[in-house]
Design an enzyme around this catalytic site. Structure first.
Site, PDB file in Angstrom:
ATOM      1  N   ARG A  74      -6.101  -5.254 -11.189  1.00 37.66           N
ATOM      2  CA  ARG A  74      -4.657  -5.030 -11.160  1.00 37.66           C
ATOM      3  C   ARG A  74      -3.924  -6.345 -10.893  1.00 37.66           C
ATOM      4  O   ARG A  74      -4.530  -7.361 -10.543  1.00 37.66           O
ATOM      5  CB  ARG A  74      -4.316  -4.006 -10.072  1.00 37.66           C
ATOM      6  CG  ARG A  74      -4.765  -2.600 -10.376  1.00 37.66           C
ATOM      7  CD  ARG A  74      -4.590  -1.665  -9.186  1.00 37.66           C
ATOM      8  NE  ARG A  74      -5.525  -1.952  -8.091  1.00 37.66           N
ATOM      9  CZ  ARG A  74      -5.582  -1.288  -6.956  1.00 37.66           C
ATOM     10  NH1 ARG A  74      -4.720  -0.309  -6.725  1.00 37.66           N
ATOM     11  NH2 ARG A  74      -6.475  -1.606  -6.039  1.00 37.66           N
TER      12      ARG A  74
ATOM     13  N   LYS B 223      -3.916  -6.036  -3.572  1.00 37.09           N
ATOM     14  CA  LYS B 223      -4.850  -5.809  -2.469  1.00 37.09           C
ATOM     15  C   LYS B 223      -4.595  -6.775  -1.323  1.00 37.09           C
ATOM     16  O   LYS B 223      -3.897  -7.782  -1.459  1.00 37.09           O
ATOM     17  CB  LYS B 223      -6.294  -5.957  -2.957  1.00 37.09           C
ATOM     18  CG  LYS B 223      -6.735  -4.817  -3.861  1.00 37.09           C
ATOM     19  CD  LYS B 223      -6.583  -3.456  -3.206  1.00 37.09           C
ATOM     20  CE  LYS B 223      -7.546  -3.225  -2.051  1.00 37.09           C
ATOM     21  NZ  LYS B 223      -7.347  -1.902  -1.418  1.00 37.09           N
TER      22      LYS B 223
ATOM     23  N   TYR C  56      -0.598  -4.214  -0.382  1.00 37.44           N
ATOM     24  CA  TYR C  56      -1.365  -3.301   0.464  1.00 37.44           C
ATOM     25  C   TYR C  56      -2.112  -4.128   1.503  1.00 37.44           C
ATOM     26  O   TYR C  56      -2.649  -5.204   1.195  1.00 37.44           O
ATOM     27  CB  TYR C  56      -2.377  -2.511  -0.366  1.00 37.44           C
ATOM     28  CG  TYR C  56      -1.788  -1.419  -1.214  1.00 37.44           C
ATOM     29  CD1 TYR C  56      -1.140  -0.329  -0.627  1.00 37.44           C
ATOM     30  CD2 TYR C  56      -1.891  -1.445  -2.607  1.00 37.44           C
ATOM     31  CE1 TYR C  56      -0.598   0.684  -1.403  1.00 37.44           C
ATOM     32  CE2 TYR C  56      -1.355  -0.435  -3.391  1.00 37.44           C
ATOM     33  CZ  TYR C  56      -0.709   0.625  -2.780  1.00 37.44           C
ATOM     34  OH  TYR C  56      -0.167   1.629  -3.545  1.00 37.44           O
TER      35      TYR C  56
ATOM     36  N   HIS D  66      -3.752  -2.284   4.824  1.00 36.15           N
ATOM     37  CA  HIS D  66      -4.774  -1.437   5.468  1.00 36.15           C
ATOM     38  C   HIS D  66      -5.403  -2.174   6.652  1.00 36.15           C
ATOM     39  O   HIS D  66      -6.603  -2.446   6.690  1.00 36.15           O
ATOM     40  CB  HIS D  66      -5.845  -1.036   4.458  1.00 36.15           C
ATOM     41  CG  HIS D  66      -5.310  -0.269   3.280  1.00 36.15           C
ATOM     42  ND1 HIS D  66      -4.821   1.021   3.391  1.00 36.15           N
ATOM     43  CD2 HIS D  66      -5.175  -0.624   1.966  1.00 36.15           C
ATOM     44  CE1 HIS D  66      -4.416   1.439   2.194  1.00 36.15           C
ATOM     45  NE2 HIS D  66      -4.609   0.470   1.321  1.00 36.15           N
TER      46      HIS D  66
ATOM     47  N   GLU E 298       1.488   0.565   2.031  1.00 35.57           N
ATOM     48  CA  GLU E 298       1.003   1.884   2.439  1.00 35.57           C
ATOM     49  C   GLU E 298       1.752   2.493   3.611  1.00 35.57           C
ATOM     50  O   GLU E 298       1.585   3.689   3.890  1.00 35.57           O
ATOM     51  CB  GLU E 298      -0.503   1.841   2.760  1.00 35.57           C
ATOM     52  CG  GLU E 298      -0.876   1.134   4.048  1.00 35.57           C
ATOM     53  CD  GLU E 298      -1.081  -0.358   3.877  1.00 35.57           C
ATOM     54  OE1 GLU E 298      -1.602  -0.984   4.822  1.00 35.57           O
ATOM     55  OE2 GLU E 298      -0.737  -0.897   2.798  1.00 35.57           O
TER      56      GLU E 298
ATOM     57  N   ASP F 120      -7.744  21.888   5.033  1.00 35.38           N
ATOM     58  CA  ASP F 120      -6.666  21.151   5.683  1.00 35.38           C
ATOM     59  C   ASP F 120      -6.329  21.864   6.987  1.00 35.38           C
ATOM     60  O   ASP F 120      -6.649  23.047   7.162  1.00 35.38           O
ATOM     61  CB  ASP F 120      -5.432  21.066   4.781  1.00 35.38           C
ATOM     62  CG  ASP F 120      -4.504  19.930   5.154  1.00 35.38           C
ATOM     63  OD1 ASP F 120      -4.559  18.871   4.512  1.00 35.38           O
ATOM     64  OD2 ASP F 120      -3.725  20.107   6.119  1.00 35.38           O
TER      65      ASP F 120
ATOM     66  N   VAL G  71      -8.578  12.333   3.639  1.00 33.06           N
ATOM     67  CA  VAL G  71      -7.728  12.424   4.833  1.00 33.06           C
ATOM     68  C   VAL G  71      -6.959  11.124   5.032  1.00 33.06           C
ATOM     69  O   VAL G  71      -7.405  10.053   4.624  1.00 33.06           O
ATOM     70  CB  VAL G  71      -8.565  12.738   6.090  1.00 33.06           C
ATOM     71  CG1 VAL G  71      -9.263  14.070   5.939  1.00 33.06           C
ATOM     72  CG2 VAL G  71      -9.574  11.640   6.370  1.00 33.06           C
TER      73      VAL G  71
ATOM     74  N   VAL H 151     -12.519   8.575  -0.251  1.00 32.39           N
ATOM     75  CA  VAL H 151     -11.284   7.932  -0.706  1.00 32.39           C
ATOM     76  C   VAL H 151     -10.545   7.287   0.466  1.00 32.39           C
ATOM     77  O   VAL H 151      -9.677   6.443   0.267  1.00 32.39           O
ATOM     78  CB  VAL H 151     -10.389   8.949  -1.440  1.00 32.39           C
ATOM     79  CG1 VAL H 151      -9.188   8.261  -2.081  1.00 32.39           C
ATOM     80  CG2 VAL H 151     -11.177   9.686  -2.517  1.00 32.39           C
TER      81      VAL H 151
ATOM     82  N   ASP I  75     -10.474   2.757   2.545  1.00 39.07           N
ATOM     83  CA  ASP I  75      -9.520   1.671   2.846  1.00 39.07           C
ATOM     84  C   ASP I  75      -9.082   1.699   4.304  1.00 39.07           C
ATOM     85  O   ASP I  75      -8.698   0.667   4.864  1.00 39.07           O
ATOM     86  CB  ASP I  75      -8.281   1.783   1.951  1.00 39.07           C
ATOM     87  CG  ASP I  75      -8.414   0.956   0.680  1.00 39.07           C
ATOM     88  OD1 ASP I  75      -9.209   0.020   0.671  1.00 39.07           O
ATOM     89  OD2 ASP I  75      -7.712   1.259  -0.293  1.00 39.07           O
TER      90      ASP I  75
ATOM     91  N   ASN J 279     -11.447  -0.094  -3.731  1.00 48.30           N
ATOM     92  CA  ASN J 279     -10.296  -0.278  -4.631  1.00 48.30           C
ATOM     93  C   ASN J 279     -10.525   0.515  -5.908  1.00 48.30           C
ATOM     94  O   ASN J 279     -10.528  -0.014  -7.017  1.00 48.30           O
ATOM     95  CB  ASN J 279     -10.049  -1.760  -4.931  1.00 48.30           C
ATOM     96  CG  ASN J 279     -11.239  -2.439  -5.619  1.00 48.30           C
ATOM     97  OD1 ASN J 279     -12.385  -2.095  -5.382  1.00 48.30           O
ATOM     98  ND2 ASN J 279     -10.950  -3.407  -6.466  1.00 48.30           N
ATOM     99  N   MET J 280     -10.692   1.812  -5.735  1.00 45.83           N
ATOM    100  CA  MET J 280     -10.969   2.685  -6.879  1.00 45.83           C
ATOM    101  C   MET J 280      -9.976   2.510  -8.026  1.00 45.83           C
ATOM    102  O   MET J 280     -10.374   2.401  -9.189  1.00 45.83           O
ATOM    103  CB  MET J 280     -11.010   4.146  -6.419  1.00 45.83           C
ATOM    104  CG  MET J 280     -12.205   4.499  -5.569  1.00 45.83           C
ATOM    105  SD  MET J 280     -12.124   6.209  -4.961  1.00 45.83           S
ATOM    106  CE  MET J 280     -12.264   7.120  -6.494  1.00 45.83           C
TER     107      MET J 280
END
Length: 371
Positions: A15, A75, A94, A96, A118, A198, A239, A267, A270, A300-301
């Site tokens: 990206r 990233k 981003y 994280h 984020e 959830d 989550v 997922v 990160d 980094n899917m």
């Protein structure tokens, strides 16, 4: 303002922080944009396309970090990039930070003003700059999980949709937010047997209304979680606690009760991952096996579908980039509390409470910084 966009250097990250169209918007408003040569090749954008859009294409990242007032990335900055950051510069990307003490320490030492995509908020506690990548990652999680389930990849050899006369695979989605919703959509579309867990009754109600009988919902108690995980062929960890490290919901002990060759897709990696046995992987080596269970933990899917991801990301990041460029970071944040929520580090201080608590740093409120 002089704005810089370096080439991403994280493993298999294709990206880019600014598309040629975004550069055109910035340049058209009188801002100077520097783009590192080759930065857009991963999305099919040539240096000529950036020049035509009004950018100055420069060799290497050094001029960008040395000369530009704001650096726009995708990233988190890698160690060699963090060494080039400087006091008074704005980093917009981003981050994280909660599971990454080394990056946090480096940003503190640099004195940079770091705004994290984020944690920028929207109405009703939404995270609009995270949402498009969550949508991509949620959809990719089923795609990646389905591949990892193939026997040649170490999985159980299960086709998620099954075939006439053979039951479909069981998919357990932990978390009913943006990632979980999109993962469930993909899994349901493939014909899998899907359960979403959830802890929020309103989320469960909303999911139940949307999916009707095509997917089941279940309250995420410890007992229910274990029951679903041990039956599943594919478990997707979706989550999120904004800005904080993800809770470890699947323990090492649970793996021993799972099916051999089952797949975990984390997922939340990160933010440190939501499985006790998770560790970050790359697109070069996306999976590993623990106790017979395949783990897919690529950090980094969305980078694998770089063109889709970059354009989706720019749709939501560009408006804030324009405000910062036109007003300066301080006024832009002061006039927009949603953007102010994105400030994570400034002038040697951590300005996001969840990160400060997680990593043991002193917390300096954003209001104090802006005041």
């Amino acid at each position: 303002m002089r704005i810089g966009c370096p080439r991403e250097i994280k493993n298999h990250e294709y990206r880019v922080g600014l598309t040629p169209e975004s550069v055109h918007e910035l340049a058209d408003r009188g801002h100077e944009v520097w783009v590192e040569t080759g930065a857009g090749l991963g999305i099919g954008a040539s240096d000529a396309a950036y020049r035509d859009a009004g950018a100055r294409v420069v060799d290497g990242p050094e001029p960008i970090f040395a000369e530009c007032e704001m650096v726009v990335k995708v990233k988190e900055p890698q160690p060699e990039e963090r060494a080039r950051l400087r006091r008074g510069q704005v980093l917009y990307t981003y981050l994280h930070l909660a599971p990454d003490p080394e990056q946090t320490d480096d940003l503190i030492r640099s004195g940079v003003t770091a705004i994290a995509y984020e944690t920028v908020t929207g109405p009703n506690r939404t995270l609009p700059l995270l949402k498009p990548m969550s949508q991509v990652a949620g959809r990719m999680s089923v795609q990646a999980g389905a591949t990892a389930l193939e026997k040649a990849q170490g999985g159980r050899g299960v086709l998620l949709g099954g075939v006439p006369g053979v039951l479909p695979g069981k998919v357990c989605v932990i978390g009913g937010g943006v990632v979980g919703f999109n993962a469930a959509q993909m899994a349901v579309g493939l014909g899998a047997d899907v359960t979403i867990l959830d802890r929020d009754p309103e989320v469960l109600e909303r999911l139940g209304i949307h999916f009707e009988s095509r997917a089941k919902t279940r309250f995420s108690s410890k007992a229910n979680l274990e029951d679903e995980v041990v039956q599943a062929d594919l478990v997707i960890g979706a989550v999120l606690i904004p800005g904080a490290a993800a809770p470890k919901l699947i323990t090492r002990d649970m793996l021993g009760r799972m099916k051999q060759g089952a797949v975990l897709v984390d997922v939340a990696i990160d933010q440190g991952g939501c499985f006790e046995t998770s560790r970050p992987t790359t697109h070069a080596e996306p999976t590993y096996v623990v106790d017979g269970v395949v783990h897919y933990c690529v950090a980094n899917m969305p980078g694998a579908v770089a063109r889709t991801s970059t354009y989706a990301l720019n749709n939501v990041t560009l408006p804030h980039a324009l405000r910062i460029a036109e007003l300066g970071w301080k006024r832009a944040l002061a006039e927009n509390p949603h953007l102010a929520a994105g400030l994570n580090v400034h002038d040697g201080h951590v300005t996001y409470e969840a990160v400060a608590q997680e990593l043991g740093h002193a917390y300096r409120p954003v209001d104090e910084v802006l005041g």
